[in-house]
Design an enzyme around this catalytic site. Sequence first.
Site, PDB file in Angstrom:
ATOM      1  N   GLU A 128      -6.413 -11.027  -1.208  1.00 16.62           N
ATOM      2  CA  GLU A 128      -7.080 -10.569   0.542  1.00 16.62           C
ATOM      3  C   GLU A 128      -8.290 -10.653  -0.030  1.00 16.62           C
ATOM      4  OE1 GLU A 128      -5.742  -6.780   1.941  1.00 16.62           O
ATOM      5  OE2 GLU A 128      -3.535  -7.839   2.055  1.00 16.62           O
ATOM      6  N   GLU A 174       0.864  -1.166  -0.376  1.00 17.03           N
ATOM      7  CA  GLU A 174       0.012   0.055  -0.073  1.00 17.03           C
ATOM      8  C   GLU A 174       0.466   1.125  -0.133  1.00 17.03           C
ATOM      9  OE1 GLU A 174      -2.255  -0.768   3.415  1.00 17.03           O
ATOM     10  OE2 GLU A 174      -3.811  -2.448   2.540  1.00 17.03           O
TER      11      GLU A 174
END
Length: 336
Positions: free
Chosen positions: A246, A139
């Site tokens: 995810e 991220e």
Amino acid sequence: MTKRADQREIPALFNVFENDFLIGAAVNPMTLQSQKEFINTHFTSLTSENNMKFENLQPEEGRFTFEQADELMAFAKQNGKTVRGHTLVWHNQTPQWVFQNKNGGRADRQLVLDRMKEHIDTVVGRYKGQIQSWDVVNEAVTDSGASRLRESNWQAIIGDDFMEKAFEYAHLADRDAELFYNDYNESDPEKREKIYTTVKDLLEKDVPIHGIGLQAHWSLHHPTLDHIRAAIERYASLGLKLHITEMDVSVFAFDDKRTDLTAMTAKMTQQQMERYHQFFECFREYSDVISSVTFWGVADNYTWLDDFPVQGRKNWPLLFDQDLQPKESFWKLVNR
Ligand code: HAH
């Protein structure tokens, strides 16, 4: 195969996709203990939901706590599972000491680089040859705005080359591990281009990066299949491997803050089944580049989405229900 009450045979989820990609789940000490057999039956790849994050592995400088990560590794070894390592360099769940000097002020570039290297050496080194792929950087790209990289302590103190350093250190620690950049909102066209350019720059500098992780925290409403497809094609054009890392399919739109539901509505059940079906048909089309699909959880009895983005609100984002029984979404994937 196991049988359930109505005698329909339940195939192992990983078997359904054995010709396409690995099927994984994020696990934690609680699910690994209470759902051991179930996890063993349905998944061939495991990710630690929290126990390989920086704050869990090195809460204080030089004090490494590997007990829970080691338990996962032992289970994986016993049962022949693949493990994805998550995650080495991230702006969240990283202790403050990493960025402070001994006077409590801001650490300088060299000190933070040394700590990054020490952490990566120790963690990647410990599981060398046992963890096939690592989410090296998580991220780092902004969701919106002009700047490409998120403002984080890593970025502010080391500078924009913090990503290449992380990948270099990881590669030195395990030359055979596949190294990934992992992010969410990966299918949003604006963010997609920033991720694409960031990774392309790394490749042009010969940084050892081998894949992109698409988190796939999706919902009944978002993103569109066209955006997902465009993102897969764009990332794949870099010649890298793709992992879905995810996955979950929230029954709520991101800005829907309702808290009144105690179960999925019939409409949600139907929509979720259709969405999962479309997603996996799409993944199958790209199974030459997508080699792994991991769910961010095992079953609806526990999901991080019960506390995000609304604390304490139940969600039902996975393929198995709260009693570990297959949902309609599961059966649709089996009987496509
Ligand atoms: C992920 N962030 C993290 O990678 C994972 O480590 C954590 O357990 C859960 C989700 C996703 C995320 C998001 O969907 C929206 C805003 C911030 C972060």
